[in-house]
Enzyme design. Structure first.
Site, PDB file in Angstrom:
ATOM      1  N   TYR A 109       3.220   0.859   0.310  1.00  0.00           N
ATOM      2  CA  TYR A 109       3.552   0.589   1.752  1.00  0.00           C
ATOM      3  C   TYR A 109       4.206  -0.704   2.152  1.00  0.00           C
ATOM      4  O   TYR A 109       3.279  -1.579   1.649  1.00  0.00           O
ATOM      5  CB  TYR A 109       2.411   1.015   2.469  1.00  0.00           C
ATOM      6  CG  TYR A 109       2.058   2.525   2.471  1.00  0.00           C
ATOM      7  CD1 TYR A 109       2.765   3.489   3.340  1.00  0.00           C
ATOM      8  CD2 TYR A 109       1.078   2.913   1.463  1.00  0.00           C
ATOM      9  CE1 TYR A 109       2.331   4.932   3.222  1.00  0.00           C
ATOM     10  CE2 TYR A 109       0.766   4.402   1.671  1.00  0.00           C
ATOM     11  CZ  TYR A 109       1.413   5.205   2.372  1.00  0.00           C
ATOM     12  OH  TYR A 109       1.077   6.467   2.150  1.00  0.00           O
ATOM     13  N   TYR A 148       0.389   6.648  -6.212  1.00  0.00           N
ATOM     14  CA  TYR A 148      -0.341   5.564  -6.278  1.00  0.00           C
ATOM     15  C   TYR A 148      -2.000   5.502  -6.185  1.00  0.00           C
ATOM     16  O   TYR A 148      -2.363   6.526  -5.904  1.00  0.00           O
ATOM     17  CB  TYR A 148      -0.176   4.528  -4.959  1.00  0.00           C
ATOM     18  CG  TYR A 148      -0.381   5.149  -3.497  1.00  0.00           C
ATOM     19  CD1 TYR A 148      -1.681   5.152  -3.005  1.00  0.00           C
ATOM     20  CD2 TYR A 148       0.449   5.944  -3.012  1.00  0.00           C
ATOM     21  CE1 TYR A 148      -2.009   5.505  -1.934  1.00  0.00           C
ATOM     22  CE2 TYR A 148       0.207   6.211  -1.414  1.00  0.00           C
ATOM     23  CZ  TYR A 148      -0.935   6.261  -1.124  1.00  0.00           C
ATOM     24  OH  TYR A 148      -1.482   6.729  -0.096  1.00  0.00           O
ATOM     25  N   ARG A 158      -2.995   9.112  -5.365  1.00  0.00           N
ATOM     26  CA  ARG A 158      -2.151  10.127  -4.344  1.00  0.00           C
ATOM     27  C   ARG A 158      -0.877  10.616  -4.978  1.00  0.00           C
ATOM     28  O   ARG A 158      -0.132   9.990  -5.477  1.00  0.00           O
ATOM     29  CB  ARG A 158      -2.124   9.435  -2.936  1.00  0.00           C
ATOM     30  CG  ARG A 158      -3.155   8.631  -2.373  1.00  0.00           C
ATOM     31  CD  ARG A 158      -4.140   9.584  -1.838  1.00  0.00           C
ATOM     32  NE  ARG A 158      -3.604  10.955  -1.557  1.00  0.00           N
ATOM     33  CZ  ARG A 158      -3.426  11.424  -0.444  1.00  0.00           C
ATOM     34  NH1 ARG A 158      -3.030  10.913   0.560  1.00  0.00           N
ATOM     35  NH2 ARG A 158      -3.030  12.865  -0.235  1.00  0.00           N
ATOM     36  N   HIS A 161       3.784  11.992  -1.258  1.00  0.00           N
ATOM     37  CA  HIS A 161       3.619  12.326   0.252  1.00  0.00           C
ATOM     38  C   HIS A 161       4.071  11.697   1.246  1.00  0.00           C
ATOM     39  O   HIS A 161       4.265  10.326   1.119  1.00  0.00           O
ATOM     40  CB  HIS A 161       1.956  12.446   0.453  1.00  0.00           C
ATOM     41  CG  HIS A 161       1.213  11.453   0.598  1.00  0.00           C
ATOM     42  ND1 HIS A 161       0.919  10.550  -0.441  1.00  0.00           N
ATOM     43  CD2 HIS A 161       0.757  10.443   1.557  1.00  0.00           C
ATOM     44  CE1 HIS A 161       0.176   9.357   0.119  1.00  0.00           C
ATOM     45  NE2 HIS A 161       0.095   9.529   1.034  1.00  0.00           N
ATOM     46  N   HIS A 163       3.722  11.150   5.584  1.00  0.00           N
ATOM     47  CA  HIS A 163       2.921  11.102   6.682  1.00  0.00           C
ATOM     48  C   HIS A 163       3.746  11.511   7.914  1.00  0.00           C
ATOM     49  O   HIS A 163       4.962  11.012   8.104  1.00  0.00           O
ATOM     50  CB  HIS A 163       2.379   9.757   7.201  1.00  0.00           C
ATOM     51  CG  HIS A 163       1.373   9.292   6.026  1.00  0.00           C
ATOM     52  ND1 HIS A 163      -0.053   9.636   5.956  1.00  0.00           N
ATOM     53  CD2 HIS A 163       1.490   8.519   5.015  1.00  0.00           C
ATOM     54  CE1 HIS A 163      -0.624   9.168   4.985  1.00  0.00           C
ATOM     55  NE2 HIS A 163       0.314   8.427   4.560  1.00  0.00           N
TER      56      HIS A 163
END
Length: 243
Positions: A109, A148, A158, A161, A163
């Site tokens: 991120y 990640y 994870r 995906h 959000h």
């Protein structure tokens, strides 16, 4: 459960995960220890804001271009995400603000607290927004986020995906969830998805490959409809009343 005149209805634990789910370690510290209290919403919470197309920039829903430097483009698998926002009777819900945020193609991120050693992509910001049209449709162009690791169990990762935030007609109507990609082998190993007891509810969070909407020789597409109410409703992380 409060009486029928109250604003709060108990979460349906057959579909939603309980607040305390030790398989997901952070829930141990942040889950409430006392029963929730229903508070009367203020006027500012149940009215406004009103979103329109004139509030969006021309690249707000194009994550391939809205942060890229001149002549640059993000690294990763290009994808188109599209779908509709629907009510419990499969009717379209227009003028809904849909926001997305995600990791880049390497799984990192753009946030100062992200310490994963994957590189930051200088041409990718990871955020976008769109307003649904009269048929409830929305779409984004982006790169498929990478998986990640995260500090839960020894080797937890994870899945890829996105959000999603869906903003209704009042501040108290903002709903937040996550969307996954069909065929990702990490989904069945994910500790966060594992907190959802209902297999059908988990499946409703998975976008399906849509070759009919893909751009040949260029971009794959995935479709994911967001259903606000009813038996087939999308599972939202912050929807107190559940499904």
């Amino acid at each position: 459960m409060l009486d029928h005149d109250s604003e709060f209805i108990a979460r349906d634990t057959a579909s939603h995960p309980p607040a305390l789910t030790p398989i997901y370690k952070t829930s141990v510290l942040r889950s409430p220890r006392l029963p929730l209290i229903s508070l009367q919403n203020s006027l500012s919470e149940v009215t406004g804001p009103v979103f329109g197309y004139n509030e969006l920039g021309p690249l707000d829903n194009d994550l391939l271009r809205n942060y890229a430097r001149e002549g640059g483009e993000p690294i990763g698998e290009r994808v188109i995400l599209h779908g509709r926002v629907l009510d419990g009777n499969a009717r379209p819900v227009p003028n809904v603000l849909v926001e997305v945020w995600q990791a880049n193609g390497a799984g990192r991120y753009r946030h100062r607290n992200d310490r994963y050693e994957a590189p930051i992509d200088p041409n990718f910001g990871g955020c976008g927004r769109a307003v649904t049209d009269d048929e409830g449709r929305w779409h984004f162009r982006t790169v498929k986020p990478g998986p990640y690791p995260y500090r839960n169990r020894l080797n937890d990762w994870r899945p890829a995906h996105m959000h999603f935030s869906v903003f209704g007609s009042g501040f108290a109507q903002r709903l937040i969830t996550q969307m996954y990609f069909e065929g990702d082998p990490l989904i069945r190993h994910d500790s966060i998805i594992a907190t959802i007891p209902d297999p059908d509810a988990r499946e409703r969070l998975v976008a399906k490959l849509d070759l009919g909407a893909s751009v040949p020789l260029h971009t794959l597409a995935y479709r994911w409809d967001i259903v606000l109410r009813g038996r087939r409703s999308t599972l939202f992380e912050n929807k107190l009343q559940g499904n």
